[in-house]
Design a protein around this motif. Structure first.
Motif, mmCIF file in Angstrom:
data_model
loop_
_atom_site.group_PDB
_atom_site.id
_atom_site.type_symbol
_atom_site.label_atom_id
_atom_site.label_comp_id
_atom_site.label_asym_id
_atom_site.label_seq_id
_atom_site.Cartn_x
_atom_site.Cartn_y
_atom_site.Cartn_z
ATOM 1 N N PRO A 1 0.775 -1.183 0.060
ATOM 2 C CA PRO A 1 0.080 -0.043 -0.007
ATOM 3 C C PRO A 1 1.055 1.352 0.080
ATOM 4 N N GLU A 2 0.484 2.155 -0.617
ATOM 5 C CA GLU A 2 1.246 3.810 -0.836
ATOM 6 C C GLU A 2 1.810 4.063 0.176
ATOM 7 N N HIS A 3 0.918 4.194 1.477
ATOM 8 C CA HIS A 3 1.529 4.960 2.883
ATOM 9 C C HIS A 3 2.642 4.097 3.447
ATOM 10 N N LEU A 4 2.557 2.617 3.388
ATOM 11 C CA LEU A 4 3.743 1.781 3.773
ATOM 12 C C LEU A 4 5.015 2.000 2.624
ATOM 13 N N ARG A 5 4.582 1.984 1.534
ATOM 14 C CA ARG A 5 5.840 2.345 0.548
ATOM 15 C C ARG A 5 6.570 3.322 0.773
ATOM 16 N N ARG A 6 5.849 4.503 1.204
ATOM 17 C CA ARG A 6 6.763 5.847 1.428
ATOM 18 C C ARG A 6 7.503 5.525 2.794
ATOM 19 N N GLU A 7 6.971 4.978 3.580
ATOM 20 C CA GLU A 7 7.827 4.451 4.805
ATOM 21 C C GLU A 7 8.721 3.612 4.472
ATOM 22 N N LEU A 8 8.748 2.541 3.689
ATOM 23 C CA LEU A 8 9.874 1.741 3.294
ATOM 24 C C LEU A 8 10.729 2.317 2.253
ATOM 25 N N GLU A 9 10.589 3.397 1.540
ATOM 26 C CA GLU A 9 11.509 4.083 0.841
ATOM 27 C C GLU A 9 12.382 4.759 1.798
ATOM 28 N N GLU A 10 11.549 5.583 2.693
ATOM 29 C CA GLU A 10 12.453 6.496 3.678
ATOM 30 C C GLU A 10 13.321 5.611 4.523
ATOM 31 N N ALA A 11 12.902 4.454 4.776
ATOM 32 C CA ALA A 11 13.841 3.703 5.553
ATOM 33 C C ALA A 11 15.246 3.256 4.812
ATOM 34 N N PHE A 12 14.788 2.721 3.655
ATOM 35 C CA PHE A 12 15.708 2.463 2.631
ATOM 36 C C PHE A 12 16.745 3.437 2.341
ATOM 37 N N GLU A 13 16.279 4.526 1.967
ATOM 38 C CA GLU A 13 17.040 5.744 1.795
ATOM 39 C C GLU A 13 17.933 6.157 3.185
ATOM 40 N N ARG A 14 17.369 6.077 4.198
ATOM 41 C CA ARG A 14 18.253 6.267 5.569
ATOM 42 C C ARG A 14 19.509 5.045 5.713
ATOM 43 N N THR A 15 19.070 4.151 5.539
ATOM 44 C CA THR A 15 20.079 3.060 5.443
ATOM 45 C C THR A 15 21.006 3.295 4.578
ATOM 46 N N VAL A 16 20.883 3.378 3.195
ATOM 47 C CA VAL A 16 21.670 3.603 1.982
ATOM 48 C C VAL A 16 22.736 4.899 2.504
ATOM 49 N N GLY A 17 21.898 6.139 2.685
ATOM 50 C CA GLY A 17 22.659 7.391 3.105
ATOM 51 C C GLY A 17 23.459 7.281 4.215
ATOM 52 N N GLY A 18 22.887 6.254 5.280
ATOM 53 C CA GLY A 18 23.778 6.288 6.637
ATOM 54 C C GLY A 18 25.040 5.108 6.486
ATOM 55 N N GLU A 19 25.504 4.979 5.298
ATOM 56 C CA GLU A 19 26.306 3.799 4.979
ATOM 57 C C GLU A 19 25.989 2.261 5.389
ATOM 58 N N GLY A 20 24.538 2.187 5.584
ATOM 59 C CA GLY A 20 24.102 0.805 6.163
ATOM 60 C C GLY A 20 24.225 -0.074 5.232
ATOM 61 N N ARG A 21 23.839 -1.532 5.325
ATOM 62 C CA ARG A 21 23.939 -2.543 4.344
ATOM 63 C C ARG A 21 22.422 -2.817 4.035
ATOM 64 N N VAL A 22 22.163 -2.988 2.680
ATOM 65 C CA VAL A 22 21.185 -3.715 2.321
ATOM 66 C C VAL A 22 21.231 -5.045 2.134
ATOM 67 N N GLU A 23 20.272 -5.877 2.918
ATOM 68 C CA GLU A 23 20.576 -7.360 3.049
ATOM 69 C C GLU A 23 19.325 -8.015 2.093
ATOM 70 N N PRO A 24 19.573 -9.365 1.702
ATOM 71 C CA PRO A 24 18.534 -9.913 0.646
ATOM 72 C C PRO A 24 16.995 -10.066 1.303
ATOM 73 N N ARG A 25 16.653 -10.018 2.538
ATOM 74 C CA ARG A 25 15.314 -10.025 2.807
ATOM 75 C C ARG A 25 14.790 -8.664 3.182
ATOM 76 N N ASP A 26 15.522 -7.415 3.108
ATOM 77 C CA ASP A 26 15.044 -6.290 3.309
ATOM 78 C C ASP A 26 14.299 -5.829 2.130
ATOM 79 N N TRP A 27 13.374 -4.883 2.111
ATOM 80 C CA TRP A 27 12.623 -4.207 1.152
ATOM 81 C C TRP A 27 13.771 -3.204 0.542
ATOM 82 N N MET A 28 13.515 -3.225 -1.090
ATOM 83 C CA MET A 28 14.179 -2.554 -1.639
ATOM 84 C C MET A 28 13.497 -2.181 -2.923
ATOM 85 N N PRO A 29 13.716 -0.861 -3.259
ATOM 86 C CA PRO A 29 13.152 -0.579 -4.573
ATOM 87 C C PRO A 29 13.255 -1.260 -5.793
#
Ligand code: BYC
Length: 338
Positions: A21-49
């Motif tokens: 759903p749209e409202h969750l997608r925004r939250e997911l995208e923000e969390a993804f951007e925070r991880t990538v922007g903060g030098e975190g690692r995206v792992e296989p089971r994480d949501w990603m665009p």
């Protein structure tokens, strides 16, 4: 990646789809951007665009294919290596490249694609591999030059990928880079030995350097202004530097090594620029690059035909492995049922 995002992704799309759903997608995208922007690692089971996932599949698959096709130019010399020592070294190096391909295919599989599917795309030319492996290895000096220059360029390009935002890719790169460093040293050592030999041996090294220098500069990809993927890949921290930045780093690193070796690069415009603190170099022949990437290089047809034949000849091994796995699974089920 942040637990928060994993939790969100699971709550939003428990079936693993990205249709949230749209409202969750925004939250997911923000969390993804925070991880990538903060030098975190995206792992296989994480949501990603979806674009991030597709970009990674494209880059990592191309990288894996390059390692596998890259076995061919060097493999050409295994049976003709001039001594047992050189044969053992070359054999080990080519085996390492196969290993690199396998780590990278495994990293790609964590993104939801199958290695068989990727191999089909390689042999049907739907996915690319590095332009550099479409040039022939004419003499044993080429083996040294591939180690020194091609693996040298690979190191320049790949060390920053150890900090790529996608965890499985970054971790695969750590081991690959350690092995590539060894490969580069063996190439340099081989060339030093030849340079300490006869006049004919020194000429053979210079000839190999003349043929491989420009193609090695093309390994870094098109100039930044013509690179459609760099900007987004940098924003996602898949790539950490632009193609031109890494190419310049490679030139600056290689010139003193060439001087130490006693060879020259075939570029009359190559000279130190004190103002920039870097070497200037001549224009790359981008028409040649485009032709090679599109399949018209000296060895494209041969490389693909060889890979296709190896795949077809290996069908019986895949069939046997599948039959064995099915038998084991049936036994396991019988055991569970009993
Ligand atoms: N050859 O927007 P760009 C090794 C394609 S293995 C062919 O800059 P990107 C080794 C590019 O894919 C060496 N194609 O793309 C192994 C894109 O096409 P698509 C391989 C090239 O991805 C055995 C289009 O041109 N290393 O070293 O942002 C023995 C536009 O380019 C090439 C890796 O794969 C090329 N040279 O940047 C010894 C490293 N360059 O897909 C040694 C990981 C570009 O849009 N890969 N293209 O149709 C990367 O770092 C990046 O993918 C690249 C390209 C810098 C290569």
């Amino acid at each position: 990646m942040a637990d928060e995002t994993t939790r969100l992704a699971t709550a939003a799309a428990p079936d693993g789809t990205t249709d949230v759903p749209e409202h969750l997608r925004r939250e997911l995208e923000e969390a993804f951007e925070r991880t990538v922007g903060g030098e975190g690692r995206v792992e296989p089971r994480d949501w990603m665009p979806e674009g991030y996932r597709r970009t990674l599949i494209r880059q990592v698959a191309q990288h894996a294919h390059s390692e596998i096709i890259g076995m061919q130019p060097e493999g050409n010399w295994i049976l003709r290596a001039p001594s047992l020592r050189r044969k053992a070294i070359l054999l080990a190096k080519v085996q390492d490249e196969a290993g690199h391909g396998l780590y990278l295919y495994s990293a790609t599989e964590t993104l939801g694609v199958d290695r068989g599917e990727l191999t089909e795309k390689l042999i049907s030319s739907k996915q690319k591999y590095s332009s550099i492996f479409n040039y022939p290895t004419l003499t044993f000096a080429d083996i040294g030059v591939i180690g020194w220059l091609v693996d040298g360029a690979a190191i320049c390009n790949q060390v920053p990928l150890c900090r790529s935002s996608y965890g499985p890719y970054a971790r695969a790169m750590v081991r690959i880079c350690k092995e590539e460093s060894f490969h580069q040293r063996q190439g340099f050592e081989l060339l030093r030995t030849l340079m300490a030999g006869t006049e004919a041996q020194r000429a053979m090294v210079q000839d190999a350097v003349d043929r491989w220098w420009w193609p090695s500069l093309m390994m870094f990809g098109p100039a930044d202004g013509d690179s459609p993927n760099t900007q987004q890949s940098m924003a996602w921290r898949i790539k950490r530097h632009t193609n031109d930045e890494l190419r310049q780093r490679y030139v600056d690193m290689s010139v003193p090594q060439a001087e130490a070796l006693g060879v020259t690069f075939p570029d009359p415009e190559l000279r130190w620029n004190a103002e920039r603190g870097s070497y200037d170099f001549g224009a790359i022949d981008w028409d040649e690059f485009t032709a090679v990437v599109k399949g018209a290089g000296p060895c494209n047809a041969q490389r693909l035909a060889h890979r296709r034949a190896a795949h077809e000849n290996g069908q019986w091994v895949r069939d046997a492995a599948s039959a064995y796995a099915a038998k084991q699974e049936a036994r396991r089920r019988e055991g569970v049922a009993a």
